[in-house]
Design a protein around this motif. Structure first.
Motif, PDB file in Angstrom:
ATOM      1  N   UNK A  59       0.828  -1.204   0.000  1.00  0.00           N
ATOM      2  CA  UNK A  59       0.000   0.000   0.000  1.00  0.00           C
ATOM      3  C   UNK A  59       0.863   1.255   0.000  1.00  0.00           C
ATOM      4  N   UNK A  60       0.271   2.351  -0.435  1.00  0.00           N
ATOM      5  CA  UNK A  60       0.967   3.637  -0.418  1.00  0.00           C
ATOM      6  C   UNK A  60       1.261   4.052   1.020  1.00  0.00           C
ATOM      7  N   UNK A  61       2.271   4.923   1.169  1.00  0.00           N
ATOM      8  CA  UNK A  61       2.602   5.472   2.475  1.00  0.00           C
ATOM      9  C   UNK A  61       3.959   5.064   2.988  1.00  0.00           C
ATOM     10  N   UNK A  62       4.418   3.868   2.620  1.00  0.00           N
ATOM     11  CA  UNK A  62       5.743   3.447   3.068  1.00  0.00           C
ATOM     12  C   UNK A  62       6.825   4.184   2.282  1.00  0.00           C
ATOM     13  N   UNK A  63       6.742   4.105   0.960  1.00  0.00           N
ATOM     14  CA  UNK A  63       7.731   4.786   0.111  1.00  0.00           C
ATOM     15  C   UNK A  63       7.056   5.981  -0.551  1.00  0.00           C
ATOM     16  N   UNK A  64       7.000   7.076   0.180  1.00  0.00           N
ATOM     17  CA  UNK A  64       6.270   8.244  -0.296  1.00  0.00           C
ATOM     18  C   UNK A  64       6.908   8.894  -1.522  1.00  0.00           C
ATOM     19  N   UNK A  65       8.223   8.750  -1.666  1.00  0.00           N
ATOM     20  CA  UNK A  65       8.942   9.472  -2.711  1.00  0.00           C
ATOM     21  C   UNK A  65       9.534   8.585  -3.795  1.00  0.00           C
ATOM     22  N   UNK A  66       9.192   7.307  -3.799  1.00  0.00           N
ATOM     23  CA  UNK A  66       9.737   6.413  -4.804  1.00  0.00           C
ATOM     24  C   UNK A  66      11.230   6.193  -4.669  1.00  0.00           C
ATOM     25  N   UNK A  82       3.669   3.652  -4.573  1.00  0.00           N
ATOM     26  CA  UNK A  82       4.431   4.676  -3.855  1.00  0.00           C
ATOM     27  C   UNK A  82       3.653   5.990  -3.851  1.00  0.00           C
ATOM     28  N   UNK A  83       4.049   6.911  -2.972  1.00  0.00           N
ATOM     29  CA  UNK A  83       3.314   8.133  -2.748  1.00  0.00           C
ATOM     30  C   UNK A  83       2.690   8.095  -1.346  1.00  0.00           C
ATOM     31  N   UNK A  84       1.846   9.075  -1.013  1.00  0.00           N
ATOM     32  CA  UNK A  84       1.225  10.031  -1.915  1.00  0.00           C
ATOM     33  C   UNK A  84       2.193  11.162  -2.277  1.00  0.00           C
ATOM     34  N   UNK A  85       2.073  11.586  -3.541  1.00  0.00           N
ATOM     35  CA  UNK A  85       2.887  12.675  -4.043  1.00  0.00           C
ATOM     36  C   UNK A  85       1.979  13.845  -4.402  1.00  0.00           C
ATOM     37  N   UNK A  86       2.436  15.047  -4.075  1.00  0.00           N
ATOM     38  CA  UNK A  86       1.711  16.270  -4.396  1.00  0.00           C
ATOM     39  C   UNK A  86       2.528  17.080  -5.396  1.00  0.00           C
ATOM     40  N   UNK A 108      -1.238   5.058  14.258  1.00  0.00           N
ATOM     41  CA  UNK A 108      -1.974   6.295  13.988  1.00  0.00           C
ATOM     42  C   UNK A 108      -0.992   7.249  13.328  1.00  0.00           C
ATOM     43  N   UNK A 109      -1.411   7.829  12.204  1.00  0.00           N
ATOM     44  CA  UNK A 109      -0.552   8.819  11.559  1.00  0.00           C
ATOM     45  C   UNK A 109      -1.354  10.051  11.185  1.00  0.00           C
ATOM     46  N   UNK A 110      -0.689  11.170  11.263  1.00  0.00           N
ATOM     47  CA  UNK A 110      -1.215  12.436  10.751  1.00  0.00           C
ATOM     48  C   UNK A 110      -0.093  13.133   9.985  1.00  0.00           C
ATOM     49  N   UNK A 111       0.536  12.370   9.086  1.00  0.00           N
ATOM     50  CA  UNK A 111       1.718  12.852   8.368  1.00  0.00           C
ATOM     51  C   UNK A 111       1.419  14.095   7.539  1.00  0.00           C
ATOM     52  N   UNK A 112       0.279  14.110   6.834  1.00  0.00           N
ATOM     53  CA  UNK A 112      -0.082  15.299   6.061  1.00  0.00           C
ATOM     54  C   UNK A 112       0.579  15.379   4.703  1.00  0.00           C
ATOM     55  N   UNK A 113       0.709  14.238   4.004  1.00  0.00           N
ATOM     56  CA  UNK A 113       1.278  14.226   2.653  1.00  0.00           C
ATOM     57  C   UNK A 113       2.657  14.883   2.604  1.00  0.00           C
ATOM     58  N   UNK A 114       3.519  14.551   3.553  1.00  0.00           N
ATOM     59  CA  UNK A 114       4.906  15.024   3.465  1.00  0.00           C
ATOM     60  C   UNK A 114       5.592  14.296   2.321  1.00  0.00           C
ATOM     61  N   UNK A 115       6.170  15.056   1.378  1.00  0.00           N
ATOM     62  CA  UNK A 115       6.831  14.431   0.228  1.00  0.00           C
ATOM     63  C   UNK A 115       7.689  15.447  -0.509  1.00  0.00           C
ATOM     64  N   UNK A 116       8.501  14.949  -1.431  1.00  0.00           N
ATOM     65  CA  UNK A 116       9.460  15.793  -2.154  1.00  0.00           C
ATOM     66  C   UNK A 116       8.884  16.465  -3.387  1.00  0.00           C
ATOM     67  N   UNK A 117       7.624  16.204  -3.714  1.00  0.00           N
ATOM     68  CA  UNK A 117       6.998  16.841  -4.864  1.00  0.00           C
ATOM     69  C   UNK A 117       7.136  16.043  -6.156  1.00  0.00           C
ATOM     70  N   UNK A 118       6.362  16.462  -7.156  1.00  0.00           N
ATOM     71  CA  UNK A 118       6.262  15.720  -8.409  1.00  0.00           C
ATOM     72  C   UNK A 118       7.570  15.595  -9.169  1.00  0.00           C
ATOM     73  N   UNK A 119       8.368  16.657  -9.213  1.00  0.00           N
ATOM     74  CA  UNK A 119       9.574  16.602 -10.040  1.00  0.00           C
ATOM     75  C   UNK A 119      10.569  15.576  -9.513  1.00  0.00           C
ATOM     76  N   UNK A 120      10.799  15.585  -8.209  1.00  0.00           N
ATOM     77  CA  UNK A 120      11.713  14.598  -7.626  1.00  0.00           C
ATOM     78  C   UNK A 120      11.156  13.189  -7.795  1.00  0.00           C
TER      79      UNK A 120
END
Length: 350
Positions: A59-66, A82-86, A108-120
């Motif tokens: 499932x998504x969430x483990x490797x948020x940035x690929x 992978x993701x979620x990516x914004x 329990x998580x409230x990470x809030x879509x922390x990620x490096x963004x689409x380009x990365x």
């Protein structure tokens, strides 16, 4: 490999959850893991046109940035999301934001879509392993007013780089996101997503487990109307069962793991009844054994995803679930996963 990996998982549980998460990703990205053995042919299945060696995915969430696709691809998953990516990078919610409820086998998580963004993210997918089915889970930036535009941007930028896409409108940790599950907002989003699609990769919609049966029926109808290829049922829950024992039970955020099992299964059952075989379903939430995975398949899932259970059971869980599924298929007279999908236990084989 699984014994070493399971020992590593036990060691990581001694650390702060978010620190352990980052170390796990780095380890998977850098460690020269051996390839997992070939899957039992009986497990091969088709999910919305995707040829999967097994129905057991990450499932998504483990490797948020690929970042760790090579390592994850060697753990034996049939597919990796992978993701979620914004579109734009974002740091997510303030820490602490990830809590391990060990007594409850939950997170329990409230990470809030922390990620490096689409380009990365796109740059890493360009270097992805070719022999792994990879999905991209798309999200929206917290401060974006037109959230549908963020999903369109993800579909367009990652076109040709991912094998499938998941439109994630069910995270409880981005304000306003779950409002996209209402019919008017959903029609707007899915209509624009349909216009943005330009490749063969299927597009799935990930929904919350907290929806009413009527809301699930509405979402299935909207998904069918706009050509969505399948549903992922479900995300984390805002519910807090009275059975929770951990001192972290009152933390805000999405609850996953064992306490989500029954709620996610119920949501899947409602989705399967509404879809009537017209829409493939992927089950996720509280799956920690072959028996759990088998129950979801019999309830209507074509494939399953795991994540939280890996934290408690270790990476050997992937192979264990696959062995169990293969044995159950043969014991009950099925030759394929699709043959068992949605079949009641008392329903005769034909």
């Amino acid at each position: 490999m699984s014994a070493v990996g399971d020992l590593g998982a036990a060691a990581l549980r001694l650390l702060d959850p978010e620190t352990a998460h980052r170390l796990a990703i780095k380890g998977l990205a850098l460690a020269p893991l051996p390839a997992s053995p070939p899957d039992d042919p009986i497990l091969r299945t088709n999910l919305a046109g995707l040829d999967l060696p097994s129905p057991v995915g990450l499932a998504a969430g483990l490797d948020k940035n690929g970042e760790a696709l090579n390592g994850l691809g060697r753990l034996g998953f049939g597919f990796v999301e992978c993701g979620s990516v914004t579109p734009r990078p974002q740091s997510g919610n303030p820490k602490p934001r990830l809590f391990r409820l060990s007594e409850d086998r939950a997170i329990i998580n409230r990470m809030g879509f922390n990620n490096d963004g689409l380009e990365a993210f796109a740059g890493r997918l360009e270097r992805r392993p070719a022999n792994v089915v990879v999905g991209a889970n798309l999200g929206a930036n917290k401060d974006t007013e037109d959230k549908a535009a963020d999903y369109v941007a993800g579909l367009q930028r990652l076109n040709g780089l991912a094998d499938y896409f998941t439109i994630n409108i069910s995270s409880p940790n981005t304000p306003g996101l779950r409002a996209l599950q209402g019919r008017e907002a959903l029609d707007d989003l899915l209509g624009r997503a349909a216009e943005a699609r330009s490749g063969p990769a299927p597009v799935f919609l990930k929904i919350a487990p907290d929806l009413t049966p009527a809301e699930i029926v509405m979402i299935v109808e909207a998904a069918m109307a706009h050509g969505i290829d399948g549903l992922i049922v479900s995300n984390t829950t805002l519910e807090r069962p009275a059975s929770l024992k951990s001192a972290f039970a009152g933390e805000s955020g999405g609850l996953s793991g064992a306490p989500l099992r029954d709620l996610a299964l119920k949501a899947l059952t409602h989705a399967a009844e509404a879809a009537e075989g017209r829409l493939p379903l992927v089950a996720v939430g509280g799956i920690a054994s072959g028996a759990d995975a088998w129950a979801r398949i019999r309830a209507g899932a074509t494939a399953v995803q795991i994540y939280s259970a890996l934290i408690y059971e270790g990476p050997g869980l992937v192979a264990a679930i696959k062995r169990d599924l293969a044995a159950r298929l043969r014991a009950e007279g099925f030759s394929t996963i699709s043959g068992a999908t949605g079949r009641r236990v008392d329903e005769p084989l034909v």
